[in-house]
Design a protein around this motif. Sequence first.
Motif, PDB file in Angstrom:
ATOM      1  N   CYS A 127       0.823  -1.215   0.000  1.00 60.10           N
ATOM      2  CA  CYS A 127       0.000   0.000   0.000  1.00 60.10           C
ATOM      3  C   CYS A 127       0.857   1.266   0.000  1.00 60.10           C
ATOM      4  CB  CYS A 127      -0.921   0.012   1.213  1.00 60.10           C
ATOM      5  SG  CYS A 127      -2.265  -1.175   1.136  1.00 60.10           S
ATOM      6  N   TRP A 128       1.902   1.329   0.855  1.00 60.32           N
ATOM      7  CA  TRP A 128       2.720   2.536   0.947  1.00 60.32           C
ATOM      8  C   TRP A 128       3.594   2.694  -0.301  1.00 60.32           C
ATOM      9  CZ3 TRP A 128       2.570   7.058   2.779  1.00 60.32           C
ATOM     10  CH2 TRP A 128       3.719   7.843   2.978  1.00 60.32           C
ATOM     11  N   GLY A 129       4.320   1.627  -0.658  1.00 61.43           N
ATOM     12  CA  GLY A 129       5.158   1.703  -1.862  1.00 61.43           C
ATOM     13  C   GLY A 129       4.319   1.849  -3.112  1.00 61.43           C
ATOM     14  N   GLY A 130       3.244   1.040  -3.218  1.00 61.58           N
ATOM     15  CA  GLY A 130       2.368   1.127  -4.383  1.00 61.58           C
ATOM     16  C   GLY A 130       1.636   2.451  -4.461  1.00 61.58           C
ATOM     17  N   GLY A 131       1.266   2.988  -3.283  1.00 64.95           N
ATOM     18  CA  GLY A 131       0.608   4.287  -3.261  1.00 64.95           C
ATOM     19  C   GLY A 131       1.485   5.380  -3.824  1.00 64.95           C
ATOM     20  N   LEU A 132       2.777   5.313  -3.528  1.00 61.56           N
ATOM     21  CA  LEU A 132       3.713   6.297  -4.088  1.00 61.56           C
ATOM     22  C   LEU A 132       3.838   6.144  -5.602  1.00 61.56           C
ATOM     23  CD1 LEU A 132       6.533   6.369  -1.386  1.00 61.56           C
ATOM     24  CD2 LEU A 132       5.142   8.302  -2.105  1.00 61.56           C
ATOM     25  N   LEU A 133       3.795   4.911  -6.095  1.00 64.19           N
ATOM     26  CA  LEU A 133       3.862   4.689  -7.548  1.00 64.19           C
ATOM     27  C   LEU A 133       2.613   5.247  -8.232  1.00 64.19           C
ATOM     28  CD1 LEU A 133       5.326   1.059  -7.820  1.00 64.19           C
ATOM     29  CD2 LEU A 133       6.519   3.233  -7.628  1.00 64.19           C
ATOM     30  N   ILE A 134       1.460   5.026  -7.631  1.00 66.51           N
ATOM     31  CA  ILE A 134       0.221   5.599  -8.183  1.00 66.51           C
ATOM     32  C   ILE A 134       0.277   7.123  -8.108  1.00 66.51           C
ATOM     33  CG2 ILE A 134      -2.277   5.786  -7.866  1.00 66.51           C
ATOM     34  CD1 ILE A 134      -2.193   2.881  -6.799  1.00 66.51           C
ATOM     35  N   GLY A 135       0.802   7.639  -6.980  1.00 63.60           N
ATOM     36  CA  GLY A 135       0.972   9.077  -6.841  1.00 63.60           C
ATOM     37  C   GLY A 135       1.893   9.649  -7.901  1.00 63.60           C
ATOM     38  N   ALA A 136       2.949   8.893  -8.237  1.00 63.58           N
ATOM     39  CA  ALA A 136       3.869   9.335  -9.297  1.00 63.58           C
ATOM     40  C   ALA A 136       3.132   9.458 -10.623  1.00 63.58           C
ATOM     41  CB  ALA A 136       5.031   8.345  -9.429  1.00 63.58           C
ATOM     42  N   PHE A 137       2.257   8.485 -10.905  1.00 60.39           N
ATOM     43  CA  PHE A 137       1.470   8.555 -12.136  1.00 60.39           C
ATOM     44  C   PHE A 137       0.543   9.762 -12.111  1.00 60.39           C
ATOM     45  CE2 PHE A 137      -2.440   7.400 -14.498  1.00 60.39           C
ATOM     46  CZ  PHE A 137      -1.887   7.321 -15.774  1.00 60.39           C
ATOM     47  N   GLY A 138      -0.057  10.036 -10.936  1.00 57.97           N
ATOM     48  CA  GLY A 138      -0.930  11.193 -10.792  1.00 57.97           C
ATOM     49  C   GLY A 138      -0.198  12.499 -11.054  1.00 57.97           C
ATOM     50  N   VAL A 139       1.043  12.605 -10.585  1.00 52.58           N
ATOM     51  CA  VAL A 139       1.849  13.797 -10.835  1.00 52.58           C
ATOM     52  C   VAL A 139       2.199  13.884 -12.318  1.00 52.58           C
ATOM     53  CG1 VAL A 139       4.045  14.960 -10.335  1.00 52.58           C
ATOM     54  CG2 VAL A 139       2.781  13.831  -8.489  1.00 52.58           C
ATOM     55  N   TYR A 140       2.543  12.742 -12.911  1.00 53.32           N
ATOM     56  CA  TYR A 140       2.960  12.713 -14.317  1.00 53.32           C
ATOM     57  C   TYR A 140       1.837  13.188 -15.236  1.00 53.32           C
ATOM     58  CZ  TYR A 140       4.775  10.896 -18.740  1.00 53.32           C
ATOM     59  OH  TYR A 140       5.233  10.778 -20.034  1.00 53.32           O
ATOM     60  N   VAL A 141       0.595  12.748 -14.961  1.00 53.70           N
ATOM     61  CA  VAL A 141      -0.533  13.163 -15.809  1.00 53.70           C
ATOM     62  C   VAL A 141      -1.232  14.400 -15.245  1.00 53.70           C
ATOM     63  CG1 VAL A 141      -0.906  10.839 -16.674  1.00 53.70           C
ATOM     64  CG2 VAL A 141      -2.155  11.593 -14.634  1.00 53.70           C
ATOM     65  N   HIS A 142      -0.724  14.932 -14.146  1.00 48.18           N
ATOM     66  CA  HIS A 142      -1.236  16.119 -13.469  1.00 48.18           C
ATOM     67  C   HIS A 142      -2.712  15.958 -13.121  1.00 48.18           C
ATOM     68  CE1 HIS A 142      -0.420  20.144 -12.025  1.00 48.18           C
ATOM     69  NE2 HIS A 142      -1.621  20.521 -12.446  1.00 48.18           N
ATOM     70  N   GLN A 143      -2.988  14.919 -12.351  1.00 47.30           N
ATOM     71  CA  GLN A 143      -4.331  14.680 -11.840  1.00 47.30           C
ATOM     72  C   GLN A 143      -4.254  14.569 -10.318  1.00 47.30           C
ATOM     73  OE1 GLN A 143      -7.665  14.028 -13.855  1.00 47.30           O
ATOM     74  NE2 GLN A 143      -6.312  15.653 -14.570  1.00 47.30           N
ATOM     75  N   LEU A 144      -4.757  15.600  -9.649  1.00 52.00           N
ATOM     76  CA  LEU A 144      -4.652  15.649  -8.202  1.00 52.00           C
ATOM     77  C   LEU A 144      -5.416  14.508  -7.533  1.00 52.00           C
ATOM     78  CD1 LEU A 144      -3.604  17.177  -5.720  1.00 52.00           C
ATOM     79  CD2 LEU A 144      -5.639  18.628  -5.836  1.00 52.00           C
ATOM     80  N   TRP A 145      -6.562  14.126  -8.121  1.00 47.48           N
ATOM     81  CA  TRP A 145      -7.362  13.058  -7.508  1.00 47.48           C
ATOM     82  C   TRP A 145      -6.610  11.731  -7.505  1.00 47.48           C
ATOM     83  CZ3 TRP A 145      -9.009   8.501  -9.774  1.00 47.48           C
ATOM     84  CH2 TRP A 145      -8.910   8.410 -11.175  1.00 47.48           C
ATOM     85  N   ILE A 146      -5.803  11.487  -8.533  1.00 45.57           N
ATOM     86  CA  ILE A 146      -5.017  10.242  -8.583  1.00 45.57           C
ATOM     87  C   ILE A 146      -3.929  10.271  -7.517  1.00 45.57           C
ATOM     88  CG2 ILE A 146      -3.451   8.836  -9.990  1.00 45.57           C
ATOM     89  CD1 ILE A 146      -4.995   9.663 -12.453  1.00 45.57           C
ATOM     90  N   MET A 147      -3.307  11.441  -7.333  1.00 48.90           N
ATOM     91  CA  MET A 147      -2.280  11.538  -6.299  1.00 48.90           C
ATOM     92  C   MET A 147      -2.893  11.373  -4.913  1.00 48.90           C
ATOM     93  SD  MET A 147       0.695  14.399  -5.755  1.00 48.90           S
ATOM     94  CE  MET A 147      -0.266  15.491  -4.751  1.00 48.90           C
ATOM     95  N   TRP A 148      -4.040  11.990  -4.676  1.00 47.73           N
ATOM     96  CA  TRP A 148      -4.735  11.816  -3.398  1.00 47.73           C
ATOM     97  C   TRP A 148      -5.098  10.346  -3.170  1.00 47.73           C
ATOM     98  CZ3 TRP A 148      -8.951  16.111  -2.298  1.00 47.73           C
ATOM     99  CH2 TRP A 148      -8.295  17.320  -2.021  1.00 47.73           C
ATOM    100  N   LEU A 149      -5.595   9.692  -4.216  1.00 46.13           N
ATOM    101  CA  LEU A 149      -5.987   8.287  -4.099  1.00 46.13           C
ATOM    102  C   LEU A 149      -4.769   7.402  -3.804  1.00 46.13           C
ATOM    103  CD1 LEU A 149      -8.022   5.922  -4.460  1.00 46.13           C
ATOM    104  CD2 LEU A 149      -7.440   5.957  -6.907  1.00 46.13           C
ATOM    105  N   GLY A 150      -3.682   7.631  -4.567  1.00 43.27           N
ATOM    106  CA  GLY A 150      -2.498   6.791  -4.399  1.00 43.27           C
ATOM    107  C   GLY A 150      -1.780   7.029  -3.091  1.00 43.27           C
ATOM    108  N   CYS A 151      -1.240   8.232  -2.944  1.00 35.30           N
ATOM    109  CA  CYS A 151      -0.457   8.539  -1.742  1.00 35.30           C
ATOM    110  C   CYS A 151      -1.349   8.654  -0.507  1.00 35.30           C
ATOM    111  CB  CYS A 151       0.310   9.849  -1.929  1.00 35.30           C
ATOM    112  SG  CYS A 151       1.556   9.797  -3.221  1.00 35.30           S
ATOM    113  N   GLY A 152      -2.481   9.379  -0.645  1.00 35.42           N
ATOM    114  CA  GLY A 152      -3.291   9.682   0.524  1.00 35.42           C
ATOM    115  C   GLY A 152      -4.128   8.529   1.019  1.00 35.42           C
ATOM    116  N   VAL A 153      -4.945   7.931   0.145  1.00 35.47           N
ATOM    117  CA  VAL A 153      -5.883   6.898   0.575  1.00 35.47           C
ATOM    118  C   VAL A 153      -5.184   5.535   0.680  1.00 35.47           C
ATOM    119  CG1 VAL A 153      -8.022   5.687   0.006  1.00 35.47           C
ATOM    120  CG2 VAL A 153      -7.831   8.146  -0.403  1.00 35.47           C
ATOM    121  N   ILE A 154      -4.627   5.050  -0.436  1.00 37.07           N
ATOM    122  CA  ILE A 154      -3.967   3.743  -0.396  1.00 37.07           C
ATOM    123  C   ILE A 154      -2.730   3.804   0.501  1.00 37.07           C
ATOM    124  CG2 ILE A 154      -2.775   2.004  -1.792  1.00 37.07           C
ATOM    125  CD1 ILE A 154      -4.617   2.816  -4.114  1.00 37.07           C
TER     126      ILE A 154
END
Length: 573
Positions: A127-154
């Motif tokens: 969850c923590w490592g994978g959440g950062l990877l999802i957050g990285a994708f969110g930053v790359y595509v500039h979608q705040l909701w994806i970063m919140w979902l990855g880093c914040g929720v997961i």
Amino acid sequence: MTTADTVLAPVGASGLLDRERTIATAGFNRWLVPPAALCIHLCIGMAYGFSVFWLPLSRAIGLTAPKACPDMSLWQELFTTTCDWKVASLGWMYTLFFVLLGVSAAIWGGWLERAGPRKAGVVAACCWGGGLLIGAFGVYVHQLWIMWLGCGVIGGVGLGLGYISPVSTLIKWFPDRRGMATGMAIMGFGGGAMIGAPLANILVNGGKFLSFDLGSFHFELGAPGFFPGFKSAADVGVWQTFLLMGVIYFVFMMIGAFAYRVIPTGWQPEGWTAPTEKKSMITEHHVHLNNAHKTPQFWLIWWVLCLNVSAGIGVIGMASPMLQEIFAGKLIGHPELSFGQLSVEQKAAIAAIAAGFAGLLSLFNIGGRFFWASMSDLMGRKNTYYTFFILGIVLYALAPTFAAMGSKLFFVLAFCIILSMYGGGFATVPAYLADMFGTQFVGAIHGRLLTAWSTAGIIGPVVVNYIREFQLAAGVPRDKLYDTTMYILCAMLIAGLICNYLIRPVNPKWNMSAEEVAKLQAASAKSEAVIQHGSFGIGKGGLDVSAALFWAFVAIPIAWGVLKTLESAVKIF
């Protein structure tokens, strides 16, 4: 050596992550468990250091300056690809982290007791490592909701499971030193930002990993060279940093998860016997998870933790601006200059100094977790919390006086001690719960109690931030902005002191019977050949070669973080 000096290895077809596969056998050294916990806590503790990403992320589109869209709502901000995110919107990540930490710990604490710390640790790593990877994708595509979902929720779920995974295990491995055991692990959570924040800064902006400048003393270890950083003319370098740190954290956490071992049922350290002198505040019984929250003791300890943390977490969030606004020109040898009179260059200079203050507070936060938790073994948990509240009230009340005196030394020292007790409160509370409710369900009960942390994560910053805004609007000088806040925090600690005073031993009606405890232990020990009592060839242990190497493995990044923190802190004085 006791008569039961051996135990058969687990039998039956159990999976690699199952609790049965983690039962220690003869020859195991219990001192291998704390560094396993540190591997996980040092990684998830980076949650405290995420603010290092806010400024670069706030100009991910504009690059050199934020590309602002003033009329954009938070809902629109979640999906925009053409406007930069506001720092305030990014700051909601903290709320997600600590709310999800408390909620996930409460929801899955009971599952963790059944599944064991290895399975929980692996899920936390994913969850923590994978959440950062999802957050990285969110930053790359500039979608705040994806970063919140990855880093914040997961990631927040990973925080909760990773945080409580070692608690019950360590308390059972160290019945002779409960406070010290949990302090060793939980200090890692306070130390995660001390390592992760400077590491992230170097990965983003570039720098030397093994170069330290401690005032007049400069040195480098080896020939590390200069890392150019992921930042470029076309990218702020955050998604690459998330990606790399996510992989690093996943590996470290998996090492910790697979190093976990649980005690055989009936184990106790060789040569150790439970104290014959009965202590009224340490129970010999166990309270079931389903009943713990029905007792007044649970809710009194809940408020004790909530009020202690609320006061401390508010200060952590405002440490940097507080030092800058109170001391202003005094930080750079111009005591005649108030904050509003400083030039842009001078404000940049004091901001760098204030970063050292935040780092120093982090260092005391870590040290306090081990020091106060260990002291609680000698003082008792209730007396330790008395110390937190009484000393905290005095220091908060004196802080405005130290500021009026212009004494940087006394002001900084006061808050360093306060933050040591903030960290100490976290590290001492698992042992407090074990004293009150027994050890059978302490991990799950601790998980439910962490909802107090989630609540404090909202109360503390709201009190400090909104009072500051109110004072500013009322025209209060910046060097007096925090006086009222300090007195309000004193009142919160007085309430905590009263709650701690009211804690008494749990009513015997809530205690499980000996038959109920035996049935539960038999169910958890179903894969062990024989349920006996003794050391099973697992003594108190010491730093043998394997333990020393494992401790060195976690001590190296801690030492690096301490040096980086001191490098910033020396600039204050």
